[in-house]
Design an enzyme around this catalytic site. Structure first.
Site: not given
Length: 278
Positions: A77, A187, A47
């Protein structure tokens, strides 16, 4: 006698353990399929990395999976899907399924017209996310929070730590005060702290985890390409990490309830991956 393509495994990858939240739904949806799950823990978290780095990692991982003869690849992801999925589909002759924040169902379900999205900074900064919100969130107020520090806590197995509570309370309290009634887990790591989220938001707020829909879509893609396993062999998972094997094995046991899961290690050599350095 060589296996038919239908009996080849499905590749699944994430920067770490987050994609296990997708894998559990994939196994439930497709119980006779073989999976190879790669956790790129040598590079976690994605991230905070640049889009170009994530693209390079994703390309290397795809090449690695092709060497393992996967028949399809699930990018479990959100950050990698946002940065690299379109490019991967252009570059590789392989069916791909990716993640994206559930902006559309959230916008459809909200009664207050206010939606909260928990995702990484990389996802929020992506053109893919910008297109999603522009297309599906018209007339809806979207609150965003990157939950900085949450992924490392989850990777370390600290699912109920003080830091987890602090990060989530800081993210969710302003959303609740603003009247947000729908929260998106943007996420794949975040569903593992769902009990903490539920404890903060209560029962009046809808929480959306896109993973079940991704598992269903994987089944659809396999059927479209005539790639479903015939069920003559039992399903299973091969676990690989680019990090340390023993801590990862403990995480697999804790998060999936699989005791004694064998974990292999893969090593990056520049932009290429190989198992055990071979």
């Amino acid at each position: 006698m060589s296996k038919s393509v239908n009996e080849h495994p499905i590749g699944v990858f994430d920067s770490g353990v987050g994609g296990l939240s997708v894998l559990r739904h994939l196994q439930a949806q497709l119980p006779v399929e073989q999976f190879i799950y790669l956790a790129d823990q040598g590079h976690v978290p994605y991230g905070s990395r640049s889009a170009q780095e994530i693209i390079q990692f994703s390309q290397g991982i795809t090449q690695f999976f092709l060497q393992l003869n996967v028949k399809a690849l699930v990018v479990a992801c959100n950050t990698a899907s946002a940065a690299a999925l379109s490019l991967l589909r252009e570059q590789f002759e392989l069916p791909f399924v990716g993640m994206e924040p559930a902006v559309k169902p959230a916008a459809q379900q909200t009664q207050s017209g206010k939606v909260g999205i928990l995702a990484t900074g990389g996802t929020f900064a992506s053109a893919r996310y910008a297109r999603l919100t522009a297309e599906y969130a018209k007339g809806v107020t979207v609150w965003e929070d990157p939950c900085v520090g949450l992924v490392p806590e989850i990777e370390a197995g600290r699912l109920d730590s003080l830091a987890v509570h602090q990060v989530l309370r800081q993210a969710l309290t302003p959303m609740l005060a603003a009247g947000v009634d729908t929260i998106v887990m943007g996420c794949t790591h975040y569903p593992f702290v769902l009990p903490v989220v539920e404890g903060i938001v209560g029962t009046a707020v809808t929480i959306i985890d896109p993973a079940p829909a991704v598992a269903r879509q994987t089944g659809v893609v396999l059927r479209q390409h005539n790639l479903l396993a015939d069920g003559s062999q039992p399903g299973g998972v091969r676990f690989i990490t680019t990090g340390a094997a023993e801590p990862y094995a403990r995480q697999v046991e804790r998060l999936l309830g699989l005791s004694g899961a064998g974990v292999e290690t893969a090593v990056w050599h520049g932009d290429q991956l190989s198992v055990n350095g071979n």
